[in-house]
Write a protein that holds these residues in place. Structure first.
Motif, mmCIF file in Angstrom:
data_model
loop_
_atom_site.group_PDB
_atom_site.id
_atom_site.type_symbol
_atom_site.label_atom_id
_atom_site.label_comp_id
_atom_site.label_asym_id
_atom_site.label_seq_id
_atom_site.Cartn_x
_atom_site.Cartn_y
_atom_site.Cartn_z
ATOM 1 N N GLN A 158 31.351 50.400 17.272
ATOM 2 C CA GLN A 158 32.294 49.323 17.603
ATOM 3 C C GLN A 158 31.704 47.956 17.274
ATOM 4 O OE1 GLN A 158 35.399 50.101 18.216
ATOM 5 N NE2 GLN A 158 34.651 52.193 18.014
ATOM 6 N N ALA A 159 30.427 47.776 17.521
ATOM 7 C CA ALA A 159 29.781 46.498 17.209
ATOM 8 C C ALA A 159 29.787 46.237 15.699
ATOM 9 C CB ALA A 159 28.346 46.487 17.742
ATOM 10 N N ARG A 160 29.503 47.248 14.898
ATOM 11 C CA ARG A 160 29.524 47.074 13.435
ATOM 12 C C ARG A 160 30.932 46.730 12.979
ATOM 13 N NH1 ARG A 160 26.338 44.972 11.283
ATOM 14 N NH2 ARG A 160 27.537 45.267 9.431
ATOM 15 N N LEU A 161 31.939 47.397 13.537
ATOM 16 C CA LEU A 161 33.320 47.121 13.138
ATOM 17 C C LEU A 161 33.723 45.699 13.520
ATOM 18 C CD1 LEU A 161 35.036 50.531 13.917
ATOM 19 C CD2 LEU A 161 34.359 49.604 11.698
ATOM 20 N N ARG A 162 33.232 45.213 14.651
ATOM 21 C CA ARG A 162 33.498 43.816 15.023
ATOM 22 C C ARG A 162 32.854 42.874 14.007
ATOM 23 N NH1 ARG A 162 32.807 45.856 20.158
ATOM 24 N NH2 ARG A 162 30.637 45.165 20.303
ATOM 25 N N GLN A 163 31.665 43.206 13.539
ATOM 26 C CA GLN A 163 31.000 42.377 12.524
ATOM 27 C C GLN A 163 31.811 42.357 11.224
ATOM 28 O OE1 GLN A 163 28.280 40.355 12.810
ATOM 29 N NE2 GLN A 163 28.533 40.831 14.966
ATOM 30 N N LEU A 164 32.390 43.491 10.870
ATOM 31 C CA LEU A 164 33.234 43.540 9.660
ATOM 32 C C LEU A 164 34.461 42.665 9.828
ATOM 33 C CD1 LEU A 164 33.216 47.294 8.594
ATOM 34 C CD2 LEU A 164 32.029 45.380 7.514
#
Length: 168
Positions: A158-164
């Protein structure tokens, strides 16, 4: 000598890897040895070689086509989870490398997106997103994978997707 250093002990610390990088990065065959390490089938060589390789390309070092081809040819055999993350990070940060073999890289990213380790999944989704942006043939699949990733319970995903979502 470099391969012996990378495989000599069960764990090499980050300061030790940085020291190896400082000592070896100027040698003419540095990227070739790293490519061989990544494609070796040895988890220890995969891990350490992939970390050094990412450091090299992130520092702006060139990655000759022959070395990248050797790595791509060995992607299916890379088992170490840290090595898989590092290779996904390289793909995400250096989209020009994706052009050489998008189908093979997509296969690696698919397998990584289904990895039991959530950090591998997170970086695979990031790299697949970049693949979709740079290769229209993978755009729809990238969207589907990102949608599936949004349902992943792992906080790292979820954190990586927020960064995207924040990326320009």
């Amino acid at each position: 000598m470099l391969l012996d250093d990378l495989e000599g002990r069960s764990r090499i610390t980050m300061p030790e890897l940085r020291a190896i990088y400082q000592r070896e990065a100027g040698r003419g065959n540095f990227t070739r040895v790293l490519a061989e390490a990544v494609a070796s089938g040895s988890r220890q060589l995969e891990r350490n070689g992939a970390w050094l390789l990412r450091k090299w390309v992130d520092d702006g070092g060139p990655l000759p086509a022959g070395e990248w081809e050797l790595i791509v040819d060995g992607l299916a055999g890379v088992m170490d989870w840290v090595a898989r993350i590092e290779l996904c990070r390289i793909a995400a940060a250096h989209p020009a490398l994706l052009a050489s073999a998008p189908a093979e890289i997509a296969a690696f990213l698919r397998a990584s997106a289904d990895d039991p380790n959530p950090f591998v999944r997170a970086w695979a989704l990031t790299a697949f997103h970049v693949l979709g942006q740079s290769h229209p043939a993978y755009r729809a699949e990238a969207r589907r994978r990102l949608a599936k990733g949004r349902k992943d319970p792992a906080k790292s995903v979820q954190a990586r997707l927020r960064q995207l979502a924040l990326a320009p």
